[in-house]
Design a protein around this motif. Structure first.
Motif, PDB file in Angstrom:
ATOM      1  N   ILE A   4       1.218  -1.665   0.065  1.00 47.96           N
ATOM      2  CA  ILE A   4       0.013   0.149   0.237  1.00 47.96           C
ATOM      3  C   ILE A   4       1.303   1.161  -0.147  1.00 47.96           C
ATOM      4  CG2 ILE A   4      -1.826   1.422   1.559  1.00 47.96           C
ATOM      5  CD1 ILE A   4      -2.582  -1.277   0.525  1.00 47.96           C
ATOM      6  N   PHE A   5       0.957   2.650  -0.940  1.00 48.05           N
ATOM      7  CA  PHE A   5       1.670   3.416  -0.771  1.00 48.05           C
ATOM      8  C   PHE A   5       0.727   4.768   0.001  1.00 48.05           C
ATOM      9  CE2 PHE A   5       3.336   3.332  -5.422  1.00 48.05           C
ATOM     10  CZ  PHE A   5       4.414   2.572  -4.502  1.00 48.05           C
ATOM     11  N   PHE A   6       1.167   5.424   0.972  1.00 47.56           N
ATOM     12  CA  PHE A   6       0.257   6.404   1.647  1.00 47.56           C
ATOM     13  C   PHE A   6       1.086   8.009   1.138  1.00 47.56           C
ATOM     14  CE2 PHE A   6       2.139   7.369   5.785  1.00 47.56           C
ATOM     15  CZ  PHE A   6       3.594   6.360   5.620  1.00 47.56           C
ATOM     16  N   ASP A   7       0.165   8.485   1.685  1.00 50.18           N
ATOM     17  CA  ASP A   7       1.254  10.325   1.823  1.00 50.18           C
ATOM     18  C   ASP A   7       1.253  10.350   0.107  1.00 50.18           C
ATOM     19  OD1 ASP A   7       2.182  12.512   2.608  1.00 50.18           O
ATOM     20  OD2 ASP A   7       3.771  12.155   2.208  1.00 50.18           O
ATOM     21  N   ARG A   8       1.808   9.705  -0.226  1.00 47.29           N
ATOM     22  CA  ARG A   8       1.987   9.864  -2.089  1.00 47.29           C
ATOM     23  C   ARG A   8       2.282   8.778  -2.308  1.00 47.29           C
ATOM     24  NH1 ARG A   8       8.796  12.022  -0.448  1.00 47.29           N
ATOM     25  NH2 ARG A   8       7.102  13.063   1.364  1.00 47.29           N
ATOM     26  N   ASN A   9       2.140   9.254  -4.021  1.00 46.11           N
ATOM     27  CA  ASN A   9       1.700   7.875  -4.713  1.00 46.11           C
ATOM     28  C   ASN A   9       2.715   8.141  -5.887  1.00 46.11           C
ATOM     29  OD1 ASN A   9       0.343   6.109  -5.880  1.00 46.11           O
ATOM     30  ND2 ASN A   9      -1.698   7.107  -6.299  1.00 46.11           N
ATOM     31  N   LEU A  10       3.224   6.785  -6.584  1.00 46.63           N
ATOM     32  CA  LEU A  10       3.753   6.137  -8.066  1.00 46.63           C
ATOM     33  C   LEU A  10       2.108   6.244  -9.350  1.00 46.63           C
ATOM     34  CD1 LEU A  10       6.921   4.835  -7.463  1.00 46.63           C
ATOM     35  CD2 LEU A  10       6.770   7.346  -7.209  1.00 46.63           C
ATOM     36  N   PRO A  11       2.889   6.915  -9.876  1.00 48.17           N
ATOM     37  CA  PRO A  11       1.737   6.921 -10.731  1.00 48.17           C
ATOM     38  C   PRO A  11       1.464   5.990 -11.871  1.00 48.17           C
ATOM     39  CG  PRO A  11       2.058   8.484 -10.865  1.00 48.17           C
ATOM     40  CD  PRO A  11       2.997   8.211 -10.006  1.00 48.17           C
TER      41      PRO A  11
ATOM     42  N   THR B  51      -1.181   0.566  -7.511  1.00 51.41           N
ATOM     43  CA  THR B  51      -2.057  -0.732  -6.020  1.00 51.41           C
ATOM     44  C   THR B  51      -2.464   0.595  -4.780  1.00 51.41           C
ATOM     45  OG1 THR B  51      -0.206  -1.370  -4.513  1.00 51.41           O
ATOM     46  CG2 THR B  51       0.514   0.674  -5.145  1.00 51.41           C
ATOM     47  N   SER B  52      -2.816   0.141  -4.464  1.00 42.93           N
ATOM     48  CA  SER B  52      -4.299   1.096  -3.219  1.00 42.93           C
ATOM     49  C   SER B  52      -2.992   2.040  -2.751  1.00 42.93           C
ATOM     50  CB  SER B  52      -4.547  -0.244  -2.251  1.00 42.93           C
ATOM     51  OG  SER B  52      -5.394  -1.081  -3.342  1.00 42.93           O
ATOM     52  N   TYR B  53      -3.760   3.245  -2.875  1.00 42.48           N
ATOM     53  CA  TYR B  53      -3.128   4.226  -2.414  1.00 42.48           C
ATOM     54  C   TYR B  53      -4.358   5.175  -1.328  1.00 42.48           C
ATOM     55  CZ  TYR B  53      -1.787   9.388  -2.285  1.00 42.48           C
ATOM     56  OH  TYR B  53      -1.189  10.703  -1.476  1.00 42.48           O
ATOM     57  N   VAL B  54      -3.608   6.010  -0.443  1.00 42.76           N
ATOM     58  CA  VAL B  54      -3.980   6.109   0.786  1.00 42.76           C
ATOM     59  C   VAL B  54      -3.659   7.541   0.806  1.00 42.76           C
ATOM     60  CG1 VAL B  54      -5.304   6.877   2.885  1.00 42.76           C
ATOM     61  CG2 VAL B  54      -4.820   4.265   2.215  1.00 42.76           C
ATOM     62  N   GLY B  55      -4.241   9.079   1.180  1.00 39.39           N
ATOM     63  CA  GLY B  55      -3.296   9.701   0.787  1.00 39.39           C
ATOM     64  C   GLY B  55      -4.699  11.509   0.431  1.00 39.39           C
ATOM     65  N   ALA B  56      -4.040  12.360   1.102  1.00 41.71           N
ATOM     66  CA  ALA B  56      -5.164  13.631   1.639  1.00 41.71           C
ATOM     67  C   ALA B  56      -4.857  14.414   0.313  1.00 41.71           C
ATOM     68  CB  ALA B  56      -4.054  14.656   2.918  1.00 41.71           C
ATOM     69  N   ASP B  57      -5.983  15.160   0.267  1.00 43.72           N
ATOM     70  CA  ASP B  57      -6.253  15.686  -1.152  1.00 43.72           C
ATOM     71  C   ASP B  57      -5.768  16.976  -1.395  1.00 43.72           C
ATOM     72  OD1 ASP B  57      -7.121  17.815  -3.215  1.00 43.72           O
ATOM     73  OD2 ASP B  57      -8.853  17.438  -3.097  1.00 43.72           O
ATOM     74  N   HIS B  58      -4.323  16.859  -1.804  1.00 41.51           N
ATOM     75  CA  HIS B  58      -3.203  18.414  -1.974  1.00 41.51           C
ATOM     76  C   HIS B  58      -3.552  18.897  -2.076  1.00 41.51           C
ATOM     77  CE1 HIS B  58      -0.916  15.496   0.922  1.00 41.51           C
ATOM     78  NE2 HIS B  58      -0.890  14.805   0.217  1.00 41.51           N
ATOM     79  N   PHE B  59      -4.060  19.133  -3.652  1.00 43.15           N
ATOM     80  CA  PHE B  59      -4.662  19.667  -4.511  1.00 43.15           C
ATOM     81  C   PHE B  59      -5.357  21.161  -3.567  1.00 43.15           C
ATOM     82  CE2 PHE B  59      -6.938  21.785  -7.951  1.00 43.15           C
ATOM     83  CZ  PHE B  59      -5.723  22.496  -8.680  1.00 43.15           C
ATOM     84  N   ASN B  60      -6.629  19.995  -3.667  1.00 44.92           N
ATOM     85  CA  ASN B  60      -7.371  20.661  -3.073  1.00 44.92           C
ATOM     86  C   ASN B  60      -7.151  22.198  -1.705  1.00 44.92           C
ATOM     87  OD1 ASN B  60     -10.232  21.331  -4.402  1.00 44.92           O
ATOM     88  ND2 ASN B  60      -9.785  19.127  -4.415  1.00 44.92           N
TER      89      ASN B  60
END
Lengths: 334, 334
Positions: B147-154, B158-167
């Motif tokens: 699982i990736f979290f905080d940041r992703n590798l597009p 795989t699954s990813y959990v993080g905050a909506d940083h853009f907004n």
């Protein structure tokens, strides 16, 4: 900076490549290399950024080149900062650190020791709690290098690195008394570990030496695992119900809760009311006014921990245990 | 609270002991137990404090019940707080977490993945950096839950959990503009990871949507691994040489350096000058005035990470990947 090769290191230390190789592979003692040479080579290695090829080294030595680090709580900035320093210093010497938090639970601490054992780490760096004595003894009997830091278990025969908590606490209270303070409170935790007990002892002794009567109503022992809201209401009660002109907070997170109380009840730090926080925190320097603090020598603790553990790892016979007690620094702000 | 036994859990969930046992031992899918039952039982387990006997479970399943957590830097309070939350939540479900920091080094990140692999962890929770794509692909091909979290590798599936940083970044800038601010700076880091780039994109887009011209001189990209004194002098230069009435700091440690600069040059936060810090920190609430901040949903991120990883661990077939993006909260203080 370009990393040095084994050859570069040998040239720099004025020894043979074989000697450097023995030291890197933990065979220095076996091959009767002198302490002085070992120290010289290790210093050059540490400064050079040289990182031994771990997989090759693991194959040769049967070691994992992994050190297990067991701390109380990684979200406490004292532990997260020291963990980072230990991790950096170990990595520069070709070791990786894996860590986990005990959360002051004996069960969890025992499970972590077993976990690290089953993962075959080469050595253990532990901030111990009472109740794990037997587990640590077993590690030592099996020949595992174990170093305690931050807190000690007096019954266990191993090396220890930590700050001089008694004197730091004593000096903090003395500085309050020198400012004319008389009603001095201590906000501490109820966990029964040496480094917390020493802070309490330093508080009591400083009062006694200055002829101030110890008043147990001015000592607040906060339960370790409770919600912060509960802590805040207990500190609030203490400050509102007792006549107090100074407070020593025995940990940085207790001081942070204390600062929140001061903000809530609009009590100002100044000539009439002083506080000192044990363990520095970024919030204290930025606070208006700056918060005085007992600064533990994190860098020196980490450096000594790594030095002792590498010494154990590179020695065939277990080196004599060392107790390294480093003075903590009282930083008076504003 | 007394821990529940498997029998207690079965009674509470109104299922058989065998069913509970299958779920605990990761055989739910194999035995065709329904999602609804799995969720019900796991919820009761999580709330009950029940901890499966790990050694027995390891023997039965061949699993280590250890999850490796790879983060950027444990001394950053965002990571140390989320690590503690993940560790707690995993422990309540019978898993231990071991963690290590990459310090944004691709070499070290690769070595950590190999180390965790050699220590036979059951699953990987990673805050990834560019350059480790191949290593992660190999983990996935070998059937390891990741699982990736905080940041992703597009590029990685795989699954990813993080905050909506853009907004969150967009809203921060919008709130400055709503207060009448026009010369808005961004102090960010030069690390090329998605969650930092998104904050920059949000900044740019908010300016554009409000008809404010983007000025690259108002964007300061701080080198990741430099000394804090260098950072402080760069921020000082920015604030002294440019006309600026608001600053968004893209990380909490940059905001802390920024607050030190304000203290040094005696610049006050108030009607003429506003700041927002990305990622909350204890220092911000205590600061006078309180510092506005983008609060990432740490608790929800940790909870979702653990839920996804346990789902992967208990499924025979790899569950479909999920991208869980959780809104971050803008907290305006004072």
């Amino acid at each position: 900076m370009k990393s040095l090769s084994i050859k570069d290191i040998a040239v720099k230390a004025n020894v043979s490549i074989t000697t450097v190789s023995f030291i890197i592979n933990g065979k220095a003692k076996e091959k009767s290399i002198s302490e002085a040479v070992i120290e010289k080579v290790e210093k050059i290695i540490a400064e050079s950024g040289y990182k031994p090829n771990q997989i090759a080294r693991s194959l040769r030595t049967g070691n994992s080149n992994i050190i297990g680090l067991i701390i109380e709580d990684i979200s406490n900035s004292f532990f997260s900062r020291i963990a980072r320093l230990i991790e950096d210093k170990a990595y520069k010497r070709g070791y990786k650190i894996i860590y986990s938090s005990t959360e002051n639970s004996v069960d969890k601490a025992k499970e972590l020791i077993n976990m690290f054992k089953s993962r075959k780490v080469d050595a253990y760096i532990i901030s111990p709690i009472k109740g794990i004595e037997e587990d640590v003894k077993m590690l030592l009997e099996d020949g595992n290098p174990v170093i305690f830091f931050d807190r000690n278990l007096p019954d266990i025969n191993t090396s220890y690195v930590g700050a001089d908590h008694f004197n730091a606490s004593y000096q903090s209270i003395q500085s309050f008394i020198d400012q004319g303070k008389k009603n001095i409170a201590l906000v501490t935790t109820d966990i029964n570990v040496e480094q917390i007990v020493e802070r309490y002892d330093g508080y009591k002794k400083a009062l006694e030496d200055n002829g101030i009567k110890y008043d147990e109503n001015l000592v607040l022992k906060i339960h370790f695992n409770q919600e912060e809201s509960e802590t805040i209401s207990q500190i609030k009660q203490l400050l509102e119900q007792k006549k107090i002109d100074a407070v020593l907070f025995a940990t940085n997170y207790l001081a942070i809760s204390g600062l929140k109380v001061l903000k809530q009840i609009n009590k100002k730090i100044g000539d009439d009311f002083a506080i000192i926080a044990y363990d520095d925190h970024e919030a204290f320097e930025l606070h208006t006014p700056g918060i005085s603090t007992v600064q533990q020598p994190l860098e020196e603790i980490a450096e000594n921990v790594i030095k002792l553990i590498l010494k154990q790892l590179s020695s065939k016979a277990k080196p004599e245990n060392q107790q390294i007690i480093i003075p903590a620094k009282l930083i008076i702000r504003d």
